[in-house]
Design an enzyme around this catalytic site. Structure first.
Site, PDB file in Angstrom:
ATOM      1  NE  ARG A 132       0.031   1.581   3.431  1.00  0.00           N
ATOM      2  CZ  ARG A 132       0.930   2.521   3.682  1.00  0.00           C
ATOM      3  NH1 ARG A 132       2.222   2.218   3.803  1.00  0.00           N
ATOM      4  NH2 ARG A 132       0.588   3.784   3.824  1.00  0.00           N
ATOM      5  N   GLY A 133       0.216   2.414  -0.070  1.00  0.00           N
ATOM      6  CA  GLY A 133       0.968   3.662  -0.236  1.00  0.00           C
ATOM      7  C   GLY A 133       1.016   3.948  -1.729  1.00  0.00           C
ATOM      8  CB  ALA A 134       0.120   6.956  -3.686  1.00  0.00           C
TER       9      ALA A 134
ATOM     10  CG  ASP B 179      -2.955   7.932  -1.996  1.00  0.00           C
ATOM     11  OD1 ASP B 179      -2.315   8.294  -0.991  1.00  0.00           O
ATOM     12  OD2 ASP B 179      -3.178   6.741  -2.280  1.00  0.00           O
TER      13      ASP B 179
ATOM     14  CE  LYS C 194      -5.378   5.859   4.119  1.00  0.00           C
ATOM     15  NZ  LYS C 194      -6.378   5.010   3.418  1.00  0.00           N
TER      16      LYS C 194
HETATM   17  O1  MRU Z   1      -4.549   3.461   2.071  1.00  0.00           O
HETATM   18  P1  MRU Z   1      -3.058   3.602   2.041  1.00  0.00           P
HETATM   19  O2  MRU Z   1      -2.389   3.068   3.249  1.00  0.00           O
HETATM   20  O3  MRU Z   1      -2.480   3.085   0.742  1.00  0.00           O
HETATM   21  O4  MRU Z   1      -2.886   5.185   2.033  1.00  0.00           O
HETATM   22  C1  MRU Z   1      -1.621   5.733   2.014  1.00  0.00           C
HETATM   23  C2  MRU Z   1      -1.632   7.178   2.232  1.00  0.00           C
HETATM   24  O5  MRU Z   1      -2.641   7.815   2.401  1.00  0.00           O
HETATM   25  C3  MRU Z   1      -0.322   7.844   2.176  1.00  0.00           C
HETATM   26  O6  MRU Z   1      -0.344   9.013   2.936  1.00  0.00           O
HETATM   27  C4  MRU Z   1      -0.057   8.168   0.733  1.00  0.00           C
HETATM   28  O7  MRU Z   1      -0.032   7.090  -0.099  1.00  0.00           O
HETATM   29  C5  MRU Z   1       1.019   9.125   0.628  1.00  0.00           C
HETATM   30  S1  MRU Z   1       2.329   8.900  -0.503  1.00  0.00           S
HETATM   31  C6  MRU Z   1       3.480   7.967   0.325  1.00  0.00           C
END
Ligand code: MRU
Length: 386
Positions: A65-67, A264, A275
């Site tokens: 996970r994480g964009a 994201d 988030k």
């Molecule tokens: O739902 P997730 O855990 O994939 O969400 C991740 C986030 O909201 C991060 O803040 C986001 O991807 C920021 S870029 C690293």
């Protein structure tokens, strides 16, 4: 420069897990591997990103996970699909399946488009092997690119923290540290290496700037509690966990010098989709005069969209993520328990939009830009031509 860590990599599994890497290419076995983040912090296990179904499931279930990391994983997923069937029809089907896994992250579409362009680049007469090889080479290039981008975000974010620290020390010579508040996990677990919002923190810590991080728990999935706290602990960065509802209070009491978050999807006018809960942090930061920066790779800018509140699709996930919590029980077993009464209906909006007017600046791999259409125009032009 590499990230500091306090413990050794877990040597279990078919090949060792490298420290501070969320996803890596195991050249010996010819497969991409990733930490299974759904098990952290209580178990450190890696999964092989070997076929389309497994990669799609890993993204959907937020094992990965994480964009930026979602984009990288999808690129390897498409490459794995082409190894089985490299026809243009199979390629289109695989790309559509990967794109549908999580609707929010624009880097998912960006990474898939990059791989598809690379495959198209080998020419119409190219054989299956050449098409699959081009896809894999591009997935590896995307991984390297995103790591370099995060390192650059760290470099551009560091002077912001240095300036704030100098100002704080000038006001109070006894100030023990610079207080950063972050929401969710925008560290190396979300990106491959370094992170976005945490990259400046790691750079500051390595440079000897005394930094302390308030870590929002980030309900419902708890990425702050389970992932950011784990990351910062491994790197020996002082941090304190907060229930999300406490962020307004610490901001109001002057306990936060700066908020750093990821994104994201960032619109061309500077609205930031991150988030769920980020918007409330930004509101409280503005009300208390605390700067609020989004740290953003240009791959997650969406030049098509202007009004984030109206136009950004918000992912809605299974209500079970709200009604149930997972953790380590006293007897050492990992358990999932239900909190509300059986049958309680729950909503699960996974993201929210922070309007540009609440964002002090957008820190990218090319420097810091104002969160406005005019401010971001040069960056979008740069991304378009280059
Ligand atoms: O739902 P997730 O855990 O994939 O969400 C991740 C986030 O909201 C991060 O803040 C986001 O991807 C920021 S870029 C690293």
């Amino acid at each position: 420069m590499s990230l500091p860590t306090t413990d050794a990599a877990d040597p279990s599994g078919p090949s060792a897990i490298p420290p501070n890497a969320a996803l890596w290419f195991d050249a010996g076995r010819g497969v991409a591997r990733a930490l299974d983040q759904s098990l952290l912090p209580h178990e450190t296990r890696a999964l092989d990103l070997v076929d389309l179904a497994r990669v799609a499931e890993a993204i959907r279930a937020m094992r990965v996970r994480g964009a930026p990391l979602i984009g990288i994983a999808a690129a390897f997923g498409l490459a794995a699909a082409l190894r089985v069937d490299a026809s243009p029809e199979a390629e289109a089907r695989a790309a559509a399946a990967l794109l549908a896994t999580r609707p929010g992250a624009v880097s998912l579409a960006w990474a898939l488009a990059r791989v598809r362009r690379a495959v198209a680049g080998v020419g119409p007469g190219a054989g299956a092997e050449a098409r699959a090889a081009a896809a894999l080479a591009e997935a590896r290039a995307i991984l390297a690119h995103e790591i370099a981008v995060c390192a650059a975000i760290g470099e551009h974010g560091l002077p912001i923290l240095e300036r704030l620290w100098a100002g704080k020390r000038a006001r109070d010579a006894k100030a023990p540290h610079l207080d950063v508040l972050t929401h969710c996990n925008a560290g190396w677990l979300a990106t491959g290496e370094w992170g976005t919002a945490l990259a400046p923190v790691y750079r500051a810590h390595a440079a000897g700037l005394p930094v302390h991080v308030w870590v929002d728990e980030t309900r419902p999935r708890g990425q702050g509690a389970s992932l950011t706290a784990w990351e910062l602990g491994r790197a020996s960065v002082p941090h304190t966990l907060l229930a999300d509802t406490m962020a307004g209070h610490v901001l109001q009491r002057g306990k936060v010098d700066v908020c750093l978050v990821g994104s994201d999807r960032t619109t061309r006018s500077g609205d930031v989709c991150n988030k769920i809960g980020t918007y409330l942090v930004a509101l409280a930061a503005r009300d208390n005069g605390v700067p609020f920066y989004a740290c953003v790779p240009t791959s997650s800018l969406d030049a098509e969209l202007s009004d984030g509140v109206l136009d950004i699709p918000i992912e809605e996930r299974d209500a079970r993520e709200v009604t149930h919590v997972r953790g380590l029980a006293e007897d050492g077993t990992v358990r999932t328990v239900r909190v509300p009464p059986a049958g309680t209906r729950a909503a699960n909006f996974a993201f929210d939009v922070t309007p540009a007017r609440l964002v002090t600046g957008i820190v990218t791999e090319h420097g810091m830009y104002p969160a406005s259409a005019e401010g971001l125009a040069p960056l979008l032009e740069r991304a378009r031509v280059g």
